[in-house]
Design a protein around this motif. Structure first.
Motif, PDB file in Angstrom:
ATOM      1  N   LEU A  15       0.843  -1.189   0.000  1.00 47.44           N
ATOM      2  CA  LEU A  15       0.000   0.000   0.000  1.00 47.44           C
ATOM      3  C   LEU A  15       0.878   1.238   0.000  1.00 47.44           C
ATOM      4  N   VAL A  16       0.631   2.131  -0.958  1.00 47.09           N
ATOM      5  CA  VAL A  16       1.394   3.369  -1.087  1.00 47.09           C
ATOM      6  C   VAL A  16       0.469   4.549  -0.813  1.00 47.09           C
ATOM      7  N   LEU A  17       0.743   5.243   0.288  1.00 45.36           N
ATOM      8  CA  LEU A  17       0.012   6.453   0.664  1.00 45.36           C
ATOM      9  C   LEU A  17       1.003   7.609   0.767  1.00 45.36           C
ATOM     10  N   ARG A  18       1.967   7.590  -0.085  1.00 42.61           N
ATOM     11  CA  ARG A  18       3.066   8.553  -0.080  1.00 42.61           C
ATOM     12  C   ARG A  18       2.598   9.965  -0.401  1.00 42.61           C
ATOM     13  N   GLY A  19       3.053  10.905   0.437  1.00 38.92           N
ATOM     14  CA  GLY A  19       2.877  12.320   0.151  1.00 38.92           C
ATOM     15  C   GLY A  19       1.453  12.825   0.056  1.00 38.92           C
ATOM     16  N   LEU A  20       0.526  12.187   0.755  1.00 41.00           N
ATOM     17  CA  LEU A  20      -0.874  12.600   0.670  1.00 41.00           C
ATOM     18  C   LEU A  20      -1.228  13.727   1.639  1.00 41.00           C
ATOM     19  N   GLY A  21      -0.334  14.051   2.568  1.00 38.60           N
ATOM     20  CA  GLY A  21      -0.612  15.116   3.527  1.00 38.60           C
ATOM     21  C   GLY A  21      -1.746  14.772   4.476  1.00 38.60           C
ATOM     22  N   LEU A  22      -1.807  13.512   4.886  1.00 38.94           N
ATOM     23  CA  LEU A  22      -2.879  13.070   5.783  1.00 38.94           C
ATOM     24  C   LEU A  22      -2.660  13.636   7.181  1.00 38.94           C
ATOM     25  N   ASP A  23      -3.696  14.249   7.750  1.00 42.77           N
ATOM     26  CA  ASP A  23      -3.626  14.750   9.120  1.00 42.77           C
ATOM     27  C   ASP A  23      -3.721  13.613  10.124  1.00 42.77           C
ATOM     28  N   ARG A  24      -4.348  12.539   9.705  1.00 39.54           N
ATOM     29  CA  ARG A  24      -4.521  11.350  10.543  1.00 39.54           C
ATOM     30  C   ARG A  24      -4.662  10.151   9.620  1.00 39.54           C
ATOM     31  N   LEU A  25      -4.043   9.050  10.003  1.00 37.07           N
ATOM     32  CA  LEU A  25      -4.198   7.838   9.213  1.00 37.07           C
ATOM     33  C   LEU A  25      -5.570   7.232   9.494  1.00 37.07           C
ATOM     34  N   PRO A  26      -6.262   6.804   8.458  1.00 38.79           N
ATOM     35  CA  PRO A  26      -7.572   6.185   8.672  1.00 38.79           C
ATOM     36  C   PRO A  26      -7.442   4.923   9.531  1.00 38.79           C
ATOM     37  N   LEU A  40       4.375   5.412   3.646  1.00 36.70           N
ATOM     38  CA  LEU A  40       3.723   6.622   4.146  1.00 36.70           C
ATOM     39  C   LEU A  40       4.655   7.817   4.029  1.00 36.70           C
ATOM     40  N   GLY A  41       5.720   7.645   3.288  1.00 36.85           N
ATOM     41  CA  GLY A  41       6.747   8.676   3.183  1.00 36.85           C
ATOM     42  C   GLY A  41       6.328   9.896   2.379  1.00 36.85           C
ATOM     43  N   THR A  42       7.171  10.896   2.470  1.00 41.59           N
ATOM     44  CA  THR A  42       6.977  12.144   1.732  1.00 41.59           C
ATOM     45  C   THR A  42       8.325  12.532   1.158  1.00 41.59           C
ATOM     46  N   PRO A  43       8.616  12.106  -0.065  1.00 41.47           N
ATOM     47  CA  PRO A  43       9.948  12.306  -0.620  1.00 41.47           C
ATOM     48  C   PRO A  43      10.359  13.770  -0.759  1.00 41.47           C
ATOM     49  N   ASP A  44       9.411  14.672  -0.942  1.00 39.23           N
ATOM     50  CA  ASP A  44       9.753  16.084  -1.132  1.00 39.23           C
ATOM     51  C   ASP A  44       9.408  16.924   0.094  1.00 39.23           C
ATOM     52  N   TRP A  45       9.526  16.343   1.294  1.00 33.74           N
ATOM     53  CA  TRP A  45       9.079  17.003   2.520  1.00 33.74           C
ATOM     54  C   TRP A  45       9.796  18.312   2.808  1.00 33.74           C
ATOM     55  N   LEU A  68       4.012  -6.824   8.475  1.00 34.06           N
ATOM     56  CA  LEU A  68       4.720  -5.738   7.802  1.00 34.06           C
ATOM     57  C   LEU A  68       6.228  -5.984   7.792  1.00 34.06           C
ATOM     58  N   LYS A  69       6.813  -5.978   6.587  1.00 33.75           N
ATOM     59  CA  LYS A  69       8.249  -6.188   6.422  1.00 33.75           C
ATOM     60  C   LYS A  69       8.977  -4.903   6.072  1.00 33.75           C
ATOM     61  N   SER A  70       8.307  -4.003   5.367  1.00 32.87           N
ATOM     62  CA  SER A  70       8.943  -2.770   4.901  1.00 32.87           C
ATOM     63  C   SER A  70       8.019  -1.587   5.160  1.00 32.87           C
ATOM     64  N   LEU A  71       8.573  -0.563   5.824  1.00 30.11           N
ATOM     65  CA  LEU A  71       7.797   0.623   6.149  1.00 30.11           C
ATOM     66  C   LEU A  71       8.621   1.862   5.825  1.00 30.11           C
ATOM     67  N   SER A  72       8.043   2.764   5.046  1.00 32.95           N
ATOM     68  CA  SER A  72       8.674   4.050   4.769  1.00 32.95           C
ATOM     69  C   SER A  72       7.856   5.140   5.432  1.00 32.95           C
ATOM     70  N   VAL A  73       8.524   5.893   6.301  1.00 34.12           N
ATOM     71  CA  VAL A  73       7.909   7.040   6.963  1.00 34.12           C
ATOM     72  C   VAL A  73       8.799   8.272   6.775  1.00 34.12           C
ATOM     73  N   VAL A  74       9.581   8.272   5.713  1.00 26.37           N
ATOM     74  CA  VAL A  74      10.485   9.376   5.393  1.00 26.37           C
ATOM     75  C   VAL A  74       9.696  10.674   5.303  1.00 26.37           C
ATOM     76  N   GLY A  75      10.147  11.683   6.039  1.00 25.46           N
ATOM     77  CA  GLY A  75       9.516  12.991   5.967  1.00 25.46           C
ATOM     78  C   GLY A  75       8.224  13.127   6.740  1.00 25.46           C
ATOM     79  N   SER A  76       7.846  12.084   7.496  1.00 23.83           N
ATOM     80  CA  SER A  76       6.632  12.192   8.300  1.00 23.83           C
ATOM     81  C   SER A  76       6.952  12.935   9.596  1.00 23.83           C
ATOM     82  N   ASP A  77       5.967  13.079  10.446  1.00 25.66           N
ATOM     83  CA  ASP A  77       6.190  13.739  11.733  1.00 25.66           C
ATOM     84  C   ASP A  77       6.569  12.756  12.835  1.00 25.66           C
TER      85      ASP A  77
END
Length: 117
Positions: A15-26, A40-45, A68-77
């Motif tokens: 599942l790719v939810l990259r860079g969506l600017g979500l205030d809260r994860l559903p 869940l990363g944001t490459p251009d943060w 879960l084996k791989s998680l990207s949270v690059v640029g998240s809070d």
């Protein structure tokens, strides 16, 4: 959210939810216990703060994603990796703080995650 509903139906494991600017994860995201890859990363943060996914308040929920084996949270809070220590299947974690420079704190916690296994 349509992307989460689609994954719940298709069961691809990714599942790719990259860079969506979500205030809260559903909440429904954490019902996808079959997920193996979550982005869940944001490459251009650095240049686009509005695209940062806000996930820190829900970091304890990630333990529900037991495959879960791989998680990207690059640029998240995300401010801490401690809650990921119990995720036994997690093999890859991509993380850079959006609100701080990456540094020793992240490295220490990552080392702690590896040592606790």
């Amino acid at each position: 959210m349509r992307l989460i509903a689609d994954e719940a139906e298709r069961l691809t494991g990714t599942l790719v939810l990259r860079g969506l600017g979500l205030d809260r994860l559903p909440d429904t995201l954490f019902d996808l216990t079959h997920l193996q890859v979550l982005d869940l990363g944001t490459p251009d943060w650095r240049s686009n703060q509005s695209s940062i996914n806000r996930i820190d308040a829900q970091r304890e929920q990630f333990g529900r994603l037991i495959h879960l084996k791989s998680l990207s949270v690059v640029g998240s809070d995300l401010a801490s990796l401690v809650s990921f220590q119990t995720m036994r299947s997690l093999e890859q974690l991509d993380w850079t703080l959006a609100h701080k420079s990456p540094g020793a704190v992240g490295v220490r916690v990552l080392a702690g995650i590896e040592a606790s296994r």
